[in-house]
Scaffold this active site. Structure first.
Site, PDB file in Angstrom:
ATOM      1  N   ASP A 182     -99.323 -18.033  23.002  1.00 35.69           N
ATOM      2  CA  ASP A 182     -97.992 -18.134  23.605  1.00 35.69           C
ATOM      3  C   ASP A 182     -97.155 -19.175  22.852  1.00 35.69           C
ATOM      4  OD1 ASP A 182     -96.129 -17.289  25.496  1.00 35.69           O
ATOM      5  OD2 ASP A 182     -96.771 -18.726  27.023  1.00 35.69           O
ATOM      6  N   HIS A 267     -91.985 -11.677  22.884  1.00 37.32           N
ATOM      7  CA  HIS A 267     -92.065 -11.469  24.327  1.00 37.32           C
ATOM      8  C   HIS A 267     -91.549 -10.081  24.727  1.00 37.32           C
ATOM      9  CE1 HIS A 267     -93.118 -15.718  24.687  1.00 37.32           C
ATOM     10  NE2 HIS A 267     -93.547 -15.411  25.896  1.00 37.32           N
ATOM     11  N   HIS A 270     -94.379  -7.838  23.980  1.00 29.21           N
ATOM     12  CA  HIS A 270     -95.382  -8.119  25.032  1.00 29.21           C
ATOM     13  C   HIS A 270     -95.073  -7.305  26.283  1.00 29.21           C
ATOM     14  CE1 HIS A 270     -96.168 -10.082  28.897  1.00 29.21           C
ATOM     15  NE2 HIS A 270     -97.364 -10.349  28.401  1.00 29.21           N
ATOM     16  N   HIS A 284    -101.562 -13.112  28.978  1.00 26.86           N
ATOM     17  CA  HIS A 284    -100.188 -13.150  28.465  1.00 26.86           C
ATOM     18  C   HIS A 284    -100.147 -13.613  26.995  1.00 26.86           C
ATOM     19  CE1 HIS A 284     -95.847 -14.096  28.484  1.00 26.86           C
ATOM     20  NE2 HIS A 284     -96.172 -15.242  27.931  1.00 26.86           N
TER      21      HIS A 284
HETATM   22 ZN   LIG Z   1     -94.797 -16.630  27.089  1.00 26.86          ZN
END
Ligand SMILES: [Zn+2]
Length: 381
Positions: A182, A267, A270, A284
């Site tokens: 992340d 993101h 994602h 995540h």
């Molecule tokens: Zn994130």
């Protein structure tokens, strides 16, 4: 205002937000009462189930004689409407003036929402370093089934973030590595926002200040220097300077960096990946790490940069190929669905400064996968 409008792209000014205070030190969980004293008299502690079992009694004992009354409540496991409403009502009934979220990112987000609804102070004490949720004024709401619904932009950041490094060093290493994934997105996504002259996530959403850009760069430098050493130490349950540095990068630098510089296609992709069932068992940060590689391909970055980033991910055990995300059998049409989902209105993918279409995004993902598969087969040869 549409993302690509002229007025949005040529905003002037600066905005910056962050937690009131950040403290990271081994043993800090035992000093929670001391840190809460300036903030109020009645604390509502929302705690992850597994944390209650391991540390619940120690946390309760640490408040003895502090003059702060506490109510300890087990987090339901999902930051969904039902749980947010349940916790908000409990905080109201307890007349708490402080809400403390102790656990992972979803606990933190639920605590932030319940605190703001009750006008209470917000304290976040993460027990894993898997996301950059603790410091930000952003909360992500899911359905009760765990499907991502929306990012909520809150009126306040946490007043206080307390990180007990010893607790994090003892947590499973997969969480720390996901947090590195992340945090890896922070600089690359900041760069997309700089290239496209986009606004950050701090209301009233103005360009990133130099302070935030420096933080995003520092986040990247710390990851490149210390990530592997930190992973090796945490695998053995050890707390070293590299681990302290990576906890700071995952939690403080990444949190300040993403909120004050903005996110982009790592993101966005994602979010798109979550439409394929194979990815549901992944964290995540694991999906975001793959999203970073796709972002670099989408932006047409030099292949050497993509290769170095992919090797960094592979060394840590972060996914670099579709097969690493449970998508060994995904067809080009499946990846087309990922691309379409990543382009939904309001997606952060629109912060990149290159043309976008479902075909362009699909082909970036597929060509990244072809490239990283080739890297891996050479590594084996
Ligand atoms: Zn994130």
């Amino acid at each position: 205002m549409p993302e690509s409008s002229h007025a949005q792209r040529f905003l002037s000014g600066r905005s910056f937000g962050g937690p009131g205070k950040y403290i990271q030190r081994a043993g800090e969980m035992g000093r929670l009462a001391h840190h809460l004293q300036p903030l109020g008299k009645t604390a509502f502690l929302l705690v992850d189930g597994c944390v209650i079992e391991k540390m619940g009694q120690a946390i309760e004992r640490s408040f003895a004689g502090s003059g702060i009354s506490i109510r300890l409540e087990r987090f339901g496991g999902e930051c969904c409407t039902e749980e947010i409403e349940r916790v908000t009502a409990l905080v109201r009934a307890a007349k708490a003036d402080i809400v403390v979220g102790i656990g992972g990112g979803k606990t933190a987000d639920t605590a932030k929402l319940a605190a703001i609804a009750n006008d209470a102070r917000i304290v976040i004490a993460p027990t894993i370093a898997s996301t950059d949720a603790p410091c930000s004024a952003v909360a992500v709401r899911y359905t009760a089934q765990g499907i991502c619904e929306e990012a909520l932009f809150l009126s306040r950041n946490p007043d206080l973030v307390i990180v007990d490094s010893a607790v994090i060093a003892k947590a499973p290493v997969r969480f720390l590595v996901a947090g590195i994934g992340d945090a890896l997105s922070t600089w690359y996504e900041a760069r997309s926002n700089l290239d496209s002259r986009s606004a950050n996530l701090v209301q009233p959403n103005l360009p990133a200040p130099a302070a935030a850009i420096a933080i995003a760069r520092a986040c990247h430098d710390v990851l490149m220097r210390d990530a592997l050493a930190a992973k090796i130490a945490v695998e053995k349950g050890l707390l070293t300077q590299a681990v302290e540095n990576i906890i700071e990068a995952n939690t403080l630098l990444s949190g300040l960096g993403f909120e004050n510089c903005g996110v982009s296609a790592a993101h966005g992709i994602h979010d798109g990946l979550t439409v394929l069932h194979g990815t549901h068992g992944f964290l995540h940060g694991e999906k975001v790490a793959f999203g970073v590689l796709c972002l670099l391909m989408l932006e047409g970055r030099p292949l050497i940069e993509i290769e170095e980033t992919a090797r960094f991910c592979a060394a840590l055990g972060l996914p670099t190929r579709l097969a690493d995300l449970g998508l060994a059998d995904a067809s080009p049409a499946d990846i087309g669905r990922v691309a379409e989902a990543s382009l939904k209105p309001g997606s952060s993918i629109y912060k990149v400064a290159v043309p976008l279409s479902p075909e362009i995004v699909r082909d970036a993902i597929l060509s990244l996968d072809a490239f990283t598969r080739e890297l891996t087969s050479h590594a084996r040869a």
